[in-house]
Scaffold this active site. Structure first.
Site, PDB file in Angstrom:
ATOM      1  N   TYR A   2       0.845  -1.209   0.000  1.00 55.77           N
ATOM      2  CA  TYR A   2       0.000   0.000   0.000  1.00 55.77           C
ATOM      3  C   TYR A   2       0.875   1.252   0.000  1.00 55.77           C
ATOM      4  O   TYR A   2       0.701   2.136  -0.830  1.00 55.77           O
ATOM      5  CB  TYR A   2      -0.886  -0.035   1.244  1.00 55.77           C
ATOM      6  CG  TYR A   2      -1.901   1.073   1.348  1.00 55.77           C
ATOM      7  CD1 TYR A   2      -2.915   1.213   0.405  1.00 55.77           C
ATOM      8  CD2 TYR A   2      -1.868   1.967   2.416  1.00 55.77           C
ATOM      9  CE1 TYR A   2      -3.870   2.216   0.521  1.00 55.77           C
ATOM     10  CE2 TYR A   2      -2.825   2.969   2.541  1.00 55.77           C
ATOM     11  CZ  TYR A   2      -3.815   3.091   1.598  1.00 55.77           C
ATOM     12  OH  TYR A   2      -4.767   4.085   1.721  1.00 55.77           O
ATOM     13  N   GLU A  20       4.074   1.844  -0.759  1.00 52.06           N
ATOM     14  CA  GLU A  20       4.899   2.129  -1.940  1.00 52.06           C
ATOM     15  C   GLU A  20       4.032   2.399  -3.164  1.00 52.06           C
ATOM     16  O   GLU A  20       4.396   3.191  -4.026  1.00 52.06           O
ATOM     17  CB  GLU A  20       5.890   0.997  -2.215  1.00 52.06           C
ATOM     18  CG  GLU A  20       6.921   0.791  -1.102  1.00 52.06           C
ATOM     19  CD  GLU A  20       7.921   1.941  -0.941  1.00 52.06           C
ATOM     20  OE1 GLU A  20       7.706   3.046  -1.465  1.00 52.06           O
ATOM     21  OE2 GLU A  20       8.951   1.715  -0.256  1.00 52.06           O
ATOM     22  N   LYS A  66       1.177   3.913  -3.094  1.00 50.62           N
ATOM     23  CA  LYS A  66       0.711   5.298  -2.958  1.00 50.62           C
ATOM     24  C   LYS A  66       1.854   6.286  -3.192  1.00 50.62           C
ATOM     25  O   LYS A  66       1.629   7.376  -3.723  1.00 50.62           O
ATOM     26  CB  LYS A  66       0.081   5.516  -1.582  1.00 50.62           C
ATOM     27  CG  LYS A  66      -1.280   4.826  -1.408  1.00 50.62           C
ATOM     28  CD  LYS A  66      -2.366   5.452  -2.288  1.00 50.62           C
ATOM     29  CE  LYS A  66      -3.748   4.909  -1.944  1.00 50.62           C
ATOM     30  NZ  LYS A  66      -4.799   5.445  -2.830  1.00 50.62           N
ATOM     31  N   ASN A 118      -6.206   8.705   9.120  1.00 48.13           N
ATOM     32  CA  ASN A 118      -7.300   7.838   9.628  1.00 48.13           C
ATOM     33  C   ASN A 118      -8.656   8.542   9.633  1.00 48.13           C
ATOM     34  O   ASN A 118      -8.855   9.489  10.404  1.00 48.13           O
ATOM     35  CB  ASN A 118      -6.987   7.374  11.051  1.00 48.13           C
ATOM     36  CG  ASN A 118      -5.798   6.442  11.111  1.00 48.13           C
ATOM     37  OD1 ASN A 118      -4.663   6.873  10.873  1.00 48.13           O
ATOM     38  ND2 ASN A 118      -6.040   5.177  11.385  1.00 48.13           N
ATOM     39  N   GLY A 158      -0.786  -0.702  23.220  1.00 49.36           N
ATOM     40  CA  GLY A 158      -1.871   0.271  23.104  1.00 49.36           C
ATOM     41  C   GLY A 158      -1.422   1.710  23.278  1.00 49.36           C
ATOM     42  O   GLY A 158      -2.245   2.630  23.294  1.00 49.36           O
ATOM     43  N   PRO A 161       2.793   1.702  12.573  1.00 53.20           N
ATOM     44  CA  PRO A 161       3.331   3.007  13.002  1.00 53.20           C
ATOM     45  C   PRO A 161       3.020   3.295  14.469  1.00 53.20           C
ATOM     46  O   PRO A 161       1.912   3.065  14.932  1.00 53.20           O
ATOM     47  CB  PRO A 161       2.616   4.002  12.080  1.00 53.20           C
ATOM     48  CG  PRO A 161       2.210   3.210  10.887  1.00 53.20           C
ATOM     49  CD  PRO A 161       1.905   1.833  11.400  1.00 53.20           C
TER      50      PRO A 161
END
Ligand code: UDP
Length: 314
Positions: free
Chosen positions: A148, A150, A152, A177, A210, A275
């Site tokens: 995804y 690369e 984009k 997001n 989290g 990330p």
């Protein structure tokens, strides 16, 4: 205002279908192209009776043939959730590369303007926070998310090349997001996962500890930002997202509170290359588009929970 003819690739997807709906409501004519690998027929079903709406079922990685003039090509086709693009890695690479080439070719042939839906994933696992458009990113070129990321990044490069060489009137939106009604309940992203789990009183599945962060933008704000970008002559990429940053734990706690669920929280390993931080620097959008998101997380999540209630099987 001039009535425009607008092609939207990925028009049956989450963001694409909201765009179709919004542009039709402003009396524009919309041609939606989708192959439904992650798009959903139900998203556009209410639009099928509208005389200004046309659906073409095809993969835009193949040559796109459309008759007549076109004012805009909005290229939104792509699997976009980590689960989806890892399930369809080759299709994701093809739609970002061949699909963008075809969509640009269509814009060139018709003399249309072109807008690319790019992504915060071009920044990879970022080494600075927030991320301004000037940041070149930290992407693993062969990791599971690379199909995804690369694709984009290539899509941005070819969009810019078409602007430089063929003088196409282009825009690049780097979308962070985004959430809201019409996300697929099973797309694997944190928003539908947590809401569906909470509505079923199942444990919320937090990946990693989290403490990783995301910044969530409500769909209505995003659509407003895209429209403003279409109407502003800015060729450089523009971040579109809500800069209010939350840890995934904070997000889980908000869902627990708003749903009143009995769900607990379970912890699972963090996916590879996930990330650790993400927040858009939206200075450029504020200054050049006069855009800023208005709907804060709690306000947008409430109607989103309502939407998912109708999708959760008892
Ligand atoms: N995540 C999570 N539990 C889930 C789904 C996602 O903890 O059930 C985490 C994921 O690891 C990531 C964040 O939530 O850190 C956002 O993930 P998402 O899949 O929504 O999209 P991303 O922002 O990574 O593209």
């Amino acid at each position: 205002m001039k009535v425009m003819k607008i092609v939207i690739t990925g028009g049956a997807g989450f963001i694409g279908s909201h765009l179709c709906e919004s542009l039709l409501s402003h009396n524009h004519n919309v041609i939606c192209i989708d192959n439904f690998i992650t798009g959903v027929k139900e998203n556009i079903a209410p639009l099928l009776d509208n005389p200004g709406f046309k659906l073409i079922e095809q993969d835009v990685s193949k040559y796109i043939a459309i008759e007549g003039n076109i004012d805009w090509v909005l290229h939104f086709a792509s699997p976009a959730s980590p689960i989806d693009y890892q399930k369809y890695p080759i299709q994701t690479l093809k739609v970002g590369s061949l699909g963008t080439h075809n969509a640009l070719g269509l814009a060139k042939a018709k003399g249309s303007c072109f807008l690319l839906a790019s992504t915060s994933e071009v920044y990879g696992d970022p080494l600075c926070n927030p991320q301004p458009e000037s940041y070149w990113g930290n992407v693993n070129p062969i990791g599971p998310r690379s199909v995804y990321d690369e694709a984009k990044r290539f899509a941005e490069a070819i969009t810019f090349a078409y602007h430089r060489v063929h003088k196409i009137d282009t825009r690049i939106a780097r979308i962070f997001n985004t959430y809201g009604e019409r996300m697929r309940i099973d797309d694997g992203r944190v928003v539908p996962n947590f809401i569906a789990q909470a509505l079923k009183d199942e444990p919320l599945t937090i990946y990693g500890n989290g403490k990783q962060t995301r910044s969530f933008c409500y769909i209505r704000d995003l659509i407003d930002g895209i429209w403003k970008l279409m109407n502003t002559n800015i060729k450089e990429p523009v971040n579109l997202g809500n800069p209010n940053e939350f840890t995934i734990i904070e997000f889980a706690e908000l869902i627990l509170k708003l749903t009143g669920t009995k769900s607990k929280i379970d912890y699972y390993p963090l996916p590879v290359d996930d990330p650790k931080i993400r927040q858009p620097d939206i200075t450029r959008a504020r200054q050049k588009l006069n855009w800023t998101p208005k709907i804060q997380l709690e306000q947008g999540i409430i109607p989103t929970i309502q939407y998912f209630k109708s999708k959760v099987k008892p």
